[in-house]
Design an enzyme around this catalytic site. Structure first.
Site, PDB file in Angstrom:
ATOM      1  N   HIS A  40       4.842  -3.197   7.120  1.00  0.00           N
ATOM      2  CA  HIS A  40       3.577  -2.504   7.356  1.00  0.00           C
ATOM      3  C   HIS A  40       2.815  -2.160   6.145  1.00  0.00           C
ATOM      4  O   HIS A  40       1.569  -2.139   6.079  1.00  0.00           O
ATOM      5  CB  HIS A  40       3.864  -1.116   8.188  1.00  0.00           C
ATOM      6  N   LYS A  41       3.392  -1.689   4.988  1.00  0.00           N
ATOM      7  CA  LYS A  41       3.103  -1.510   3.771  1.00  0.00           C
ATOM      8  C   LYS A  41       2.193  -2.912   3.135  1.00  0.00           C
ATOM      9  O   LYS A  41       1.176  -2.538   2.800  1.00  0.00           O
ATOM     10  CB  LYS A  41       4.164  -1.186   2.672  1.00  0.00           C
ATOM     11  N   ARG A  42       2.908  -3.807   3.339  1.00  0.00           N
ATOM     12  CA  ARG A  42       2.213  -5.135   2.905  1.00  0.00           C
ATOM     13  C   ARG A  42       0.935  -5.301   3.786  1.00  0.00           C
ATOM     14  O   ARG A  42       0.026  -5.795   3.178  1.00  0.00           O
ATOM     15  CB  ARG A  42       3.251  -6.284   2.915  1.00  0.00           C
ATOM     16  N   ASP A  69       0.905   9.430   9.631  1.00  0.00           N
ATOM     17  CA  ASP A  69       1.406   8.658  10.773  1.00  0.00           C
ATOM     18  C   ASP A  69       2.814   8.784  10.863  1.00  0.00           C
ATOM     19  O   ASP A  69       3.460   8.155  10.015  1.00  0.00           O
ATOM     20  CB  ASP A  69       0.988   7.152  10.584  1.00  0.00           C
ATOM     21  N   ALA A 109       3.071   8.474   5.280  1.00  0.00           N
ATOM     22  CA  ALA A 109       4.187   8.116   6.402  1.00  0.00           C
ATOM     23  C   ALA A 109       5.093   9.226   6.405  1.00  0.00           C
ATOM     24  O   ALA A 109       5.758   9.763   5.590  1.00  0.00           O
ATOM     25  CB  ALA A 109       4.860   6.765   6.293  1.00  0.00           C
ATOM     26  N   ARG A 164       2.098   2.146  21.563  1.00  0.00           N
ATOM     27  CA  ARG A 164       1.439   0.785  21.415  1.00  0.00           C
ATOM     28  C   ARG A 164      -0.137   0.520  22.271  1.00  0.00           C
ATOM     29  O   ARG A 164      -0.396  -0.130  22.796  1.00  0.00           O
ATOM     30  CB  ARG A 164       2.267  -0.192  22.383  1.00  0.00           C
ATOM     31  N   SER A 165      -0.732   1.601  22.226  1.00  0.00           N
ATOM     32  CA  SER A 165      -1.933   2.097  22.647  1.00  0.00           C
ATOM     33  C   SER A 165      -3.140   1.633  21.480  1.00  0.00           C
ATOM     34  O   SER A 165      -4.328   1.767  21.937  1.00  0.00           O
ATOM     35  CB  SER A 165      -2.046   3.407  23.120  1.00  0.00           C
ATOM     36  N   SER A 199      -2.236   3.657  15.635  1.00  0.00           N
ATOM     37  CA  SER A 199      -2.444   3.351  14.153  1.00  0.00           C
ATOM     38  C   SER A 199      -3.258   2.432  13.868  1.00  0.00           C
ATOM     39  O   SER A 199      -4.251   2.559  12.654  1.00  0.00           O
ATOM     40  CB  SER A 199      -1.213   2.995  13.710  1.00  0.00           C
TER      41      SER A 199
END
Length: 171
Positions: free
Chosen positions: A52-54, A82, A36, A14-15, A18
């Site tokens: 995430h795709k949307r 990723d 992915a 969570r830094s 992405s």
């Protein structure tokens, strides 16, 4: 695009890795590729992947490949991979935690995949900043990922460490 470029983005969970990788890709092209590497392990994870795709939008080409990245033609494209952590996990779990076999498989595929003329943006976790686990399997995976990250970093043209959403340029 005539030459290849390898960028490694690393950091803790969570830094902002992405998000940074995706923004970077969009600054380089109007139609990036999102590659992915995650397996789908349960329904909640599947829903998260779909969300995430949307969220990425229609300008992205979404590809899912758990292991054999070298079989995907991204010539001339900007591609976000990723992530290296999950990619490495796919080999580690298949080999019952054999670090040497997993390392050879990942690095061999990395070398083959990055022979293409493309811009590669690899996202990974920097597990080496945390404490040492008491779990043998976790320690072996940390070793594997550390060595994979070192291999990719050595081949990279650029490297960014994400710290609390802030990019720190390493090279």
């Amino acid at each position: 695009m005539g030459t290849k470029r390898i960028i490694l983005i690393t950091g803790g969970q969570r830094s902002g890795k992405s998000s940074y990788a995706q923004k970077l890709a969009l600054s380089l092209t109007d139609n990036p590729v999102y590659l992915a590497t995650s397996a789908v392990w349960d329904e909640e994870h599947r829903q998260r992947i779909e969300r995430h795709k949307r969220d990425r939008g229609p300008e992205w080409t979404n590809i899912e490949e758990q292991k054999d990245l070298q079989n995907i033609d991204v010539t001339g494209r900007v591609v976000v991979i990723d992530c290296v952590t999950l990619w490495s996990t796919n080999f580690f779990s298949e080999t019952d935690g054999d670090v040497d076999v997993s390392l050879a498989a990942v690095t061999e595929r990395f070398e083959a995949f990055t022979q293409q003329n493309a811009t590669f943006i690899f996202v990974t976790n920097e597990l080496g900043l945390g404490g040492t686990s008491t779990n043998d399997l976790q320690r072996r995976f940390n070793d594997l990922l550390g060595w994979v990250n070192q291999h990719i970093a050595a081949a990279s043209d650029e490297m960014v460490l994400m710290v609390s959403g802030i990019p720190v340029y390493i090279k």
